[in-house]
Design a protein around this motif. Sequence first.
Motif, PDB file in Angstrom:
ATOM      1  N   GLY A  36       0.794  -1.217   0.000  1.00 19.54           N
ATOM      2  CA  GLY A  36       0.000   0.000   0.000  1.00 19.54           C
ATOM      3  C   GLY A  36       0.829   1.270   0.000  1.00 19.54           C
ATOM      4  N   GLN A  37       2.083   1.187   0.392  1.00 15.73           N
ATOM      5  CA  GLN A  37       2.961   2.357   0.360  1.00 15.73           C
ATOM      6  C   GLN A  37       3.553   2.488  -1.031  1.00 15.73           C
ATOM      7  N   ARG A  38       3.484   3.694  -1.593  1.00 12.76           N
ATOM      8  CA  ARG A  38       3.971   3.916  -2.946  1.00 12.76           C
ATOM      9  C   ARG A  38       4.926   5.089  -3.042  1.00 12.76           C
ATOM     10  N   ASP A  39       5.103   5.827  -1.965  1.00 12.64           N
ATOM     11  CA  ASP A  39       5.911   7.041  -1.996  1.00 12.64           C
ATOM     12  C   ASP A  39       7.380   6.692  -1.776  1.00 12.64           C
ATOM     13  N   THR A  40       8.127   6.606  -2.869  1.00 18.07           N
ATOM     14  CA  THR A  40       9.541   6.245  -2.770  1.00 18.07           C
ATOM     15  C   THR A  40      10.390   7.416  -2.284  1.00 18.07           C
ATOM     16  N   GLY A  41       9.861   8.613  -2.362  1.00 16.75           N
ATOM     17  CA  GLY A  41      10.585   9.778  -1.857  1.00 16.75           C
ATOM     18  C   GLY A  41      10.773   9.719  -0.348  1.00 16.75           C
ATOM     19  N   LEU A  42       9.872   9.025   0.337  1.00 20.31           N
ATOM     20  CA  LEU A  42      10.009   8.878   1.784  1.00 20.31           C
ATOM     21  C   LEU A  42      11.262   8.090   2.152  1.00 20.31           C
ATOM     22  N   TYR A  43      11.686   7.178   1.274  1.00 21.12           N
ATOM     23  CA  TYR A  43      12.879   6.373   1.548  1.00 21.12           C
ATOM     24  C   TYR A  43      14.117   7.273   1.632  1.00 21.12           C
ATOM     25  N   SER A  44      14.283   8.140   0.663  1.00 20.58           N
ATOM     26  CA  SER A  44      15.454   9.029   0.704  1.00 20.58           C
ATOM     27  C   SER A  44      15.340  10.038   1.841  1.00 20.58           C
ATOM     28  N   THR A  45      14.127  10.497   2.138  1.00 21.56           N
ATOM     29  CA  THR A  45      13.928  11.412   3.262  1.00 21.56           C
ATOM     30  C   THR A  45      14.301  10.737   4.568  1.00 21.56           C
ATOM     31  N   GLY A 123       2.859  10.871  -3.062  1.00 20.33           N
ATOM     32  CA  GLY A 123       3.413  12.005  -2.330  1.00 20.33           C
ATOM     33  C   GLY A 123       3.517  13.295  -3.115  1.00 20.33           C
ATOM     34  N   ALA A 124       2.936  13.345  -4.326  1.00 26.03           N
ATOM     35  CA  ALA A 124       2.948  14.567  -5.129  1.00 26.03           C
ATOM     36  C   ALA A 124       1.652  15.330  -4.840  1.00 26.03           C
ATOM     37  N   PHE A 125       1.624  16.014  -3.713  1.00 23.47           N
ATOM     38  CA  PHE A 125       0.382  16.604  -3.224  1.00 23.47           C
ATOM     39  C   PHE A 125      -0.100  17.779  -4.073  1.00 23.47           C
ATOM     40  N   GLN A 143     -23.161  15.665  -5.169  1.00 21.40           N
ATOM     41  CA  GLN A 143     -22.354  14.601  -4.555  1.00 21.40           C
ATOM     42  C   GLN A 143     -20.936  14.612  -5.125  1.00 21.40           C
ATOM     43  N   HIS A 144     -20.819  14.855  -6.428  1.00 23.83           N
ATOM     44  CA  HIS A 144     -19.499  14.922  -7.058  1.00 23.83           C
ATOM     45  C   HIS A 144     -18.703  16.104  -6.511  1.00 23.83           C
ATOM     46  N   VAL A 145     -19.369  17.237  -6.349  1.00 23.82           N
ATOM     47  CA  VAL A 145     -18.699  18.429  -5.816  1.00 23.82           C
ATOM     48  C   VAL A 145     -18.238  18.178  -4.386  1.00 23.82           C
ATOM     49  N   LEU A 146     -19.101  17.554  -3.591  1.00 27.07           N
ATOM     50  CA  LEU A 146     -18.746  17.244  -2.201  1.00 27.07           C
ATOM     51  C   LEU A 146     -17.560  16.295  -2.142  1.00 27.07           C
ATOM     52  N   GLU A 147     -17.562  15.269  -2.974  1.00 27.31           N
ATOM     53  CA  GLU A 147     -16.450  14.315  -3.019  1.00 27.31           C
ATOM     54  C   GLU A 147     -15.148  15.020  -3.387  1.00 27.31           C
ATOM     55  N   MET A 148     -15.209  15.927  -4.379  1.00 25.07           N
ATOM     56  CA  MET A 148     -14.025  16.664  -4.809  1.00 25.07           C
ATOM     57  C   MET A 148     -13.506  17.552  -3.681  1.00 25.07           C
ATOM     58  N   CYS A 149     -14.408  18.257  -3.011  1.00 25.99           N
ATOM     59  CA  CYS A 149     -13.992  19.157  -1.930  1.00 25.99           C
ATOM     60  C   CYS A 149     -13.365  18.384  -0.768  1.00 25.99           C
ATOM     61  N   LEU A 150     -13.954  17.258  -0.415  1.00 22.26           N
ATOM     62  CA  LEU A 150     -13.400  16.447   0.670  1.00 22.26           C
ATOM     63  C   LEU A 150     -12.033  15.873   0.294  1.00 22.26           C
ATOM     64  N   SER A 151     -11.863  15.515  -0.951  1.00 22.09           N
ATOM     65  CA  SER A 151     -10.566  14.997  -1.403  1.00 22.09           C
ATOM     66  C   SER A 151      -9.492  16.069  -1.307  1.00 22.09           C
ATOM     67  N   VAL A 152      -9.821  17.290  -1.709  1.00 22.23           N
ATOM     68  CA  VAL A 152      -8.863  18.397  -1.616  1.00 22.23           C
ATOM     69  C   VAL A 152      -8.514  18.665  -0.158  1.00 22.23           C
ATOM     70  N   LEU A 153      -9.507  18.651   0.712  1.00 27.11           N
ATOM     71  CA  LEU A 153      -9.258  18.869   2.137  1.00 27.11           C
ATOM     72  C   LEU A 153      -8.355  17.780   2.720  1.00 27.11           C
ATOM     73  N   GLU A 154      -8.614  16.542   2.359  1.00 21.17           N
ATOM     74  CA  GLU A 154      -7.779  15.434   2.860  1.00 21.17           C
ATOM     75  C   GLU A 154      -6.330  15.601   2.436  1.00 21.17           C
ATOM     76  N   VAL A 155      -6.133  15.976   1.186  1.00 17.54           N
ATOM     77  CA  VAL A 155      -4.759  16.157   0.686  1.00 17.54           C
ATOM     78  C   VAL A 155      -4.082  17.305   1.417  1.00 17.54           C
ATOM     79  N   ARG A 156      -4.780  18.390   1.605  1.00 23.12           N
ATOM     80  CA  ARG A 156      -4.191  19.544   2.289  1.00 23.12           C
ATOM     81  C   ARG A 156      -3.905  19.249   3.751  1.00 23.12           C
ATOM     82  N   LEU A 157      -4.677  18.391   4.377  1.00 22.93           N
ATOM     83  CA  LEU A 157      -4.393  18.027   5.763  1.00 22.93           C
ATOM     84  C   LEU A 157      -3.147  17.154   5.867  1.00 22.93           C
ATOM     85  N   VAL A 158      -2.902  16.329   4.876  1.00 16.97           N
ATOM     86  CA  VAL A 158      -1.730  15.436   4.882  1.00 16.97           C
ATOM     87  C   VAL A 158      -0.463  16.201   4.530  1.00 16.97           C
ATOM     88  N   SER A 159      -0.562  17.112   3.566  1.00 22.71           N
ATOM     89  CA  SER A 159       0.649  17.804   3.097  1.00 22.71           C
ATOM     90  C   SER A 159       1.055  18.932   3.999  1.00 22.71           C
TER      91      SER A 159
END
Length: 159
Positions: A36-45, A123-125, A143-159
């Motif tokens: 499930g992990q795909r971010d290879t940049g974390l390895y060098s970090t 990891g390319a946020f 529903q599509h707009v809500l899904e898009m907005c929640l996805s953007v929020l999730e990404v911004r919370l992680v990055s």
Amino acid sequence: MPGRTAIDRLIHVIVHCPTLAPQALTRALKLLTAPGQRDTGLYSTLLSAYESTSIAPGCSIPPLQQVVPDTTPYTSWAEAMDARNQSERIKLEVELKTYTNNMIKESIRMAHRDLGSFYRSVGAFDLSVRHYTKSREFCTTSQHVLEMCLSVLEVRLVS
């Protein structure tokens, strides 16, 4: 991704608590190569965080070669994952281009959503947010707009 958060926290432990750095490094490497992990940049970090901690003045932690004598499995994981990520990225971009040429609105939205999810997983946020917000143009229901907005929020919370 819960695994990414754990790895980020372990990197923080490596940097700020040198006595726990070797254990945190080995645990982070196990989490990094988990399915499930795909971010290879974390390895060098991760490696650079440990290296910078080990050369810090007044710090006496074992060198990287002593903690992880064989880095071959991790480097081969990173190379294989980079190749897999590259092929999936190309596949998703080709799908988006095909749907755009055919002007299939729902498929274009889903292709942007899939690319946003892909870029988030590697990891390319910034690219992830770009594709999620681009999908807004092709949303047909609230529903599509809500899904898009929640996805953007999730990404911004992680990055």
